[in-house]
Design an enzyme around this catalytic site. Structure first.
Site, short mmCIF file in Angstrom:
data_model
loop_
_atom_site.label_atom_id
_atom_site.label_comp_id
_atom_site.label_asym_id
_atom_site.label_seq_id
_atom_site.Cartn_x
_atom_site.Cartn_y
_atom_site.Cartn_z
N HIS A 1 -14.22 23.49 -28.27
CA HIS A 1 -13.07 22.59 -28.41
C HIS A 1 -12.20 22.99 -29.58
O HIS A 1 -11.01 22.66 -29.62
CB HIS A 1 -13.57 21.15 -28.58
CG HIS A 1 -12.67 20.14 -27.93
ND1 HIS A 1 -12.50 20.04 -26.56
CD2 HIS A 1 -11.87 19.17 -28.45
CE1 HIS A 1 -11.65 19.07 -26.27
NE2 HIS A 1 -11.25 18.53 -27.41
N TYR B 1 -2.11 16.38 -33.91
CA TYR B 1 -1.73 17.72 -34.35
C TYR B 1 -0.58 17.72 -35.34
O TYR B 1 -0.40 18.67 -36.08
CB TYR B 1 -1.41 18.59 -33.13
CG TYR B 1 -2.62 18.75 -32.24
CD1 TYR B 1 -3.72 19.48 -32.67
CD2 TYR B 1 -2.70 18.11 -31.02
CE1 TYR B 1 -4.86 19.59 -31.89
CE2 TYR B 1 -3.84 18.21 -30.23
CZ TYR B 1 -4.91 18.94 -30.67
OH TYR B 1 -6.04 19.03 -29.91
N LYS C 1 -9.23 15.84 -16.55
CA LYS C 1 -9.86 14.52 -16.50
C LYS C 1 -9.14 13.64 -15.48
O LYS C 1 -7.93 13.71 -15.33
CB LYS C 1 -9.82 13.86 -17.88
CG LYS C 1 -10.78 14.46 -18.88
CD LYS C 1 -10.80 13.66 -20.17
CE LYS C 1 -11.85 14.17 -21.14
NZ LYS C 1 -11.89 13.39 -22.39
N HIS D 1 -3.17 15.51 -21.86
CA HIS D 1 -3.40 14.21 -22.49
C HIS D 1 -2.62 13.13 -21.75
O HIS D 1 -1.43 13.30 -21.46
CB HIS D 1 -2.94 14.23 -23.95
CG HIS D 1 -3.85 14.99 -24.86
ND1 HIS D 1 -3.47 15.43 -26.11
CD2 HIS D 1 -5.14 15.38 -24.70
CE1 HIS D 1 -4.47 16.06 -26.67
NE2 HIS D 1 -5.50 16.05 -25.85
N ARG E 1 -10.16 22.74 -21.72
CA ARG E 1 -11.43 22.12 -22.06
C ARG E 1 -12.54 23.05 -21.57
O ARG E 1 -12.34 23.77 -20.59
CB ARG E 1 -11.58 20.75 -21.39
CG ARG E 1 -10.53 19.73 -21.79
CD ARG E 1 -10.75 18.42 -21.03
NE ARG E 1 -9.80 17.39 -21.43
CZ ARG E 1 -8.65 17.14 -20.80
NH1 ARG E 1 -8.32 17.87 -19.73
NH2 ARG E 1 -7.83 16.19 -21.21
#
Length: 314
Positions: A257, A292, A186, A283, A162
């Site tokens: 991104h 994807y 995250k 994720h 990211r």
């Protein structure tokens, strides 16, 4: 900031471990609910009073039912807020009411059955390896930032970071001998990502220039620096990549991104498993990674339409 929002902030930071950017996004979204409640109260009372700004709003927030939240959701639609933003705001509202229930402010969460708007699925833009090469070829290596920017693009594409992870990447997080980088994603979740020989080579070229710089105190460990010796911002990376795409003649609308999407798509097309891609992207849910597979199917459909004898037209 009133009491509930302050307690919610502490809950998100201490118990959920959200990053500062995510935390502020949640608080911004729930602020829309607080503002809506204040407006509703002022309409009833005829004017907006100081009471409506603090304790009374807190009390009203705790009294809201599902029907009230649905009315708030409808007000977002009336404002023309995009479905994706609408859904994100309601996600923040649900988090708020889960917190209120957990901490005993309310007996039952009224947001459990609150529905989000239906969102059309838009597949993200991706760049081929050839287009990545075009992007890098547009960089003027005679400029002081040339090797730095080439290293940035190579690291983004090679590691799928990211942009927030890239601008905070530290020298102490790059393990060249083992060929991996350690990033904090995250929710303050740490993960290890392999880094390519190409990316390491580009980093070394940048380090040659970096070592000649006067670095701002406290910024010594950041990998990527601006000309003043301070770490970069996300906006700077966005502007840089868009400019190189324009210079390279790439017509797609891209952002930092896009390189992350391109990383994941290249892995999938090369036979990598979804679980491995999920781990490298950081994720939390495999469902997020499954987009994807749609991109890959789109690519396969394009190949059939262009190369199958029943589809080829003279």
């Amino acid at each position: 900031m009133n009491n509930i929002k302050e307690q919610f902030r502490r809950y998100l930071r201490l118990q959920k471990g959200l990053s500062p950017n995510t935390l502020e996004a949640y608080l911004h979204d729930v602020s829309l609910l607080f503002s809506w409640v204040a407006d509703q109260m002022s309409n009833v009372e005829g004017q907006r009073s100081n009471v409506c700004e603090d304790a009374a709003i807190d009390d009203r927030i705790k009294q809201l039912k599902l029907a009230d939240l649905e009315e708030f959701s409808a007000s977002l639609f009336d404002l023309g807020i995009a479905p994706s933003s609408h859904a994100r705001i309601l996600c923040g509202v649900r988090a708020l009411y889960r917190f209120l229930e957990i901490d005993g402010y309310i007996d039952q969460d009224p947001s459990e059955l609150l529905e989000s708007p239906i969102q059309a699925k838009h597949l993200p833009e991706v760049l081929s390896t050839k287009e990545i090469d075009m992007l890098e070829s547009a960089i003027d290596l005679s400029k002081w930032e040339g090797h730095r920017n080439r290293a940035i693009i190579e690291v983004l594409f090679s590691c799928g970071l990211r942009v927030s992870e890239l601008v905070t990447l530290k020298l102490s997080q790059v393990y060249e001998d083992e060929r991996y980088v350690r990033v904090m994603g995250k929710g303050s979740k740490e993960r290890l990502i392999p880094i390519s020989e190409n990316a390491i080579r580009e980093l070394h070229l940048w380090y040659d220039d970096r070592n000649k710089m006067v670095i701002k105190k406290g910024e010594e460990d950041f990998v990527f620096l601006n000309r003043r010796g301070a770490h970069l911002t996300r906006t700077m990376i966005l502007i840089m990549i868009k400019q190189y795409a324009k210079d390279a003649g790439i017509k797609k609308t891209i952002s930092p991104h896009t390189l992350r999407h391109s990383f994941a798509t290249a892995l999938l097309e090369g036979g990598c498993s979804l679980r491995a891609i999920q781990a490298m992207l950081g994720h939390e849910s495999i469902g997020t990674t499954e987009i994807y597979t749609h991109i890959d199917m789109t690519t396969l459909r394009d190949e059939i339409e262009h190369h199958h004898p029943r589809n080829i037209t003279k």
